[in-house]
Design a protein around this motif. Sequence first.
Motif, short mmCIF file in Angstrom:
data_model
loop_
_atom_site.label_atom_id
_atom_site.label_comp_id
_atom_site.label_asym_id
_atom_site.label_seq_id
_atom_site.Cartn_x
_atom_site.Cartn_y
_atom_site.Cartn_z
N ILE A 1 110.29 28.96 -30.72
CA ILE A 1 110.39 28.50 -29.66
C ILE A 1 109.37 27.74 -29.07
O ILE A 1 109.04 26.65 -28.86
CB ILE A 1 111.13 29.21 -28.34
CG1 ILE A 1 112.35 29.72 -28.99
CG2 ILE A 1 111.78 28.24 -27.58
CD1 ILE A 1 113.05 30.58 -28.10
N LEU B 1 112.20 26.44 -20.78
CA LEU B 1 111.68 26.87 -22.15
C LEU B 1 110.68 28.69 -21.82
O LEU B 1 111.89 29.25 -22.51
CB LEU B 1 110.29 26.47 -22.16
CG LEU B 1 109.54 26.38 -23.94
CD1 LEU B 1 110.05 25.94 -24.79
CD2 LEU B 1 108.06 25.97 -24.00
N GLU C 1 113.66 29.81 -19.88
CA GLU C 1 114.83 30.43 -19.65
C GLU C 1 115.60 30.94 -21.71
O GLU C 1 115.86 31.74 -21.97
CB GLU C 1 115.71 30.10 -19.00
CG GLU C 1 117.13 30.41 -19.46
CD GLU C 1 118.78 29.42 -19.11
OE1 GLU C 1 119.43 28.88 -18.78
OE2 GLU C 1 117.75 28.62 -17.72
N LYS C 2 115.10 30.23 -22.27
CA LYS C 2 114.70 29.66 -24.34
C LYS C 2 114.19 30.90 -24.21
O LYS C 2 115.31 31.14 -25.44
CB LYS C 2 115.22 28.25 -24.61
CG LYS C 2 115.89 27.78 -24.66
CD LYS C 2 115.68 26.40 -25.88
CE LYS C 2 115.40 26.48 -27.23
NZ LYS C 2 115.05 25.32 -27.64
N LYS D 1 116.29 34.27 -23.35
CA LYS D 1 117.37 34.52 -24.15
C LYS D 1 117.63 35.21 -25.83
O LYS D 1 117.98 36.36 -25.89
CB LYS D 1 118.49 33.62 -24.36
CG LYS D 1 118.82 33.18 -22.77
CD LYS D 1 119.92 31.86 -22.83
CE LYS D 1 120.50 31.62 -21.19
NZ LYS D 1 121.31 30.15 -21.20
N ARG D 2 116.17 34.26 -26.15
CA ARG D 2 115.89 34.86 -27.06
C ARG D 2 115.72 36.15 -27.35
O ARG D 2 115.83 37.27 -27.89
CB ARG D 2 115.14 33.43 -27.86
CG ARG D 2 114.91 33.65 -29.29
CD ARG D 2 116.01 33.91 -30.91
NE ARG D 2 115.22 34.17 -32.12
CZ ARG D 2 116.11 35.05 -33.18
NH1 ARG D 2 116.85 35.58 -32.33
NH2 ARG D 2 116.08 35.13 -34.17
#
Length: 187
Positions: free
Chosen positions: A60, A138, A140-141, A144-145
């Motif tokens: 990411i 970014l 937040e992504k 979550k990952r």
Amino acid sequence: MFGFPAESSTQAIEMLKADHEKVKDLFDAFEDAKDLREKKRIVQEAINELKVHAAIEEEIFYPAVRKAIDDDAIMNEADEEHHEAKVLIAELEEMTGNESHYVAKFTVLSENVKHHIKEEEDEMLPKAEDTDLDFDALGEKMFKRKQKLLVEGVPPAGEEAMVAASRGRGDSPAKNSQRTVRASKKK
């Protein structure tokens, strides 16, 4: 929302820096540990932290930053430093902890990762902060990952290292990670 200050506009960077501090604390604890049992516990915890951290960076953060800062030299070096760490991690994962080079191998991993952290925080992150990247989105992504990886785990580093070596490719670790993920989904 994610344990970061509400006024923070750099959630992604704060998350990475928090991970850096956690792993540096583990490296310090390893140096202070008196017995092998404690050292082995710390090695396992550090390996898990490093694998999750590397995965969220490679999947990411790095692709977004690479595009935004347009500095292949910094990004390529970061990719290679991740690759070197993964090789050491793969070797450590194959060890029982009783081998003569176990402590030395983890010490080398620690030194390499500390160097990588310093370069990332002194060079890459300041350049990234000067872009118009949406660090909240970014972050937040990445969060979550990270949560998913903490639950599901990250494949052994050796699997990825072996995939890359067997293909003889000079691809980035991120591309190798994507191949490994695709290969594991096919199973």
